[in-house]
Write an enzyme that holds these catalytic residues in place. Structure first.
Site, PDB file in Angstrom:
ATOM      1  N   ARG A   1      58.442  -9.571  35.798  1.00 50.36           N
ATOM      2  CA  ARG A   1      58.636 -10.595  36.816  1.00 50.36           C
ATOM      3  C   ARG A   1      58.467 -11.792  36.074  1.00 50.36           C
ATOM      4  NH1 ARG A   1      61.566  -9.665  40.792  1.00 50.36           N
ATOM      5  NH2 ARG A   1      61.016 -11.377  41.701  1.00 50.36           N
TER       6      ARG A   1
ATOM      7  N   HIS B   1      55.758  -9.011  23.209  1.00 54.35           N
ATOM      8  CA  HIS B   1      57.312  -9.174  23.078  1.00 54.35           C
ATOM      9  C   HIS B   1      57.658  -8.421  21.881  1.00 54.35           C
ATOM     10  CE1 HIS B   1      60.961 -11.025  24.199  1.00 54.35           C
ATOM     11  NE2 HIS B   1      60.919 -11.030  22.952  1.00 54.35           N
TER      12      HIS B   1
END
Ligand code: GRF
Length: 215
Positions: A93, A111
């Site tokens: 989200r 990431h």
């Protein structure tokens, strides 16, 4: 030793979550994983967290009329569990500026690329398309701009001929599982801290080596 109470936010399988939970079992770890929170009731990581004896909570974003409403519920739950630090681990989200600023300097993300290359999605595919020979993963503080926060730690892997998205992802995730626990330890024990939008490190490290690709 004062251990920070950490929440891990997930949306999926939770393999990084497991690596954080396992690392936090070490008696000298400055982080305690106190909660795993998912925005998806079907996230496979929830069961893995329960098996590990960690408190879990589902806040389904679809049950909330707005993003702000969802985040208010998340924030209230974090407060009720006495959480002081957040690890995003495959949490899918986008967070509002309100939430990010509320947790500024107290929220990190992993990431799957060597940032600032390949912000956003499909990082492995894009690395293959570009023909880079080094790829990797990054742990960074979260700022309102997506995948743009100050970098805490990175790991690089070679890209080899014949790699597919899957083979490259598999090589990167092994390093994610090493890197994220190390970075969490650094931010929780104060050896990496955010100052004026930059990460300041309390110790030096060996800078003599290099990863060559082709090696
Ligand atoms: C990881 O590749 C992570 O870098 C990215 O989402 C993926 C989550 O995988 N943010 P998992 O749920 O931790 O297995």
């Amino acid at each position: 030793m004062l251990r920070r109470r950490v929440a891990i936010l997930i949306s999926g399988r939770g393999s990084n979550m497991v690596s954080l939970i396992e690392a936090a079992r070490a008696p000298d770890c400055p982080a305690e994983i106190a909660l795993v929170l998912s925005n998806r009731p079907d996230a496979a990581g929830l069961e893995r967290a329960r098996e590990a004896g960690i408190a879990t909570c589902v806040i389904d974003h679809k049950a909330h009329p707005t993003r702000e409403d969802f985040e208010q519920a998340v924030d209230a739950t974090l407060a009720s569990h006495g959480i002081s630090f957040i690890c995003l681990a495959g949490f899918m989200r986008v967070l509002t500026d309100w939430f990010v600023e509320r947790w500024a300097g107290k929220m990190v993300n992993i990431h799957p690329s060597l940032l600032p290359l390949y912000r956003g999605t499909h990082t492995h595919r894009r690395a293959l398309e570009d023909g880079v020979l080094l790829h990797g993963c990054t742990v960074h503080f979260v700022v309102p701009e997506l995948d743009a926060g100050p970098i805490i730690a990175q790991a690089a892997v070679p890209v080899v001929p014949g790699d597919t998205e899957e083979s490259l992802a598999a090589r990167v995730i092994v390093q994610e599982h090493r890197l994220y626990p190390q970075a969490l330890r650094m931010v929780c024990d104060g050896s990496a801290r955010l100052e004026n939008g930059r990460v300041v490190f309390a110790r030096g490290w060996d800078a003599s080596g290099a990863l060559l690709s082709p090696g």
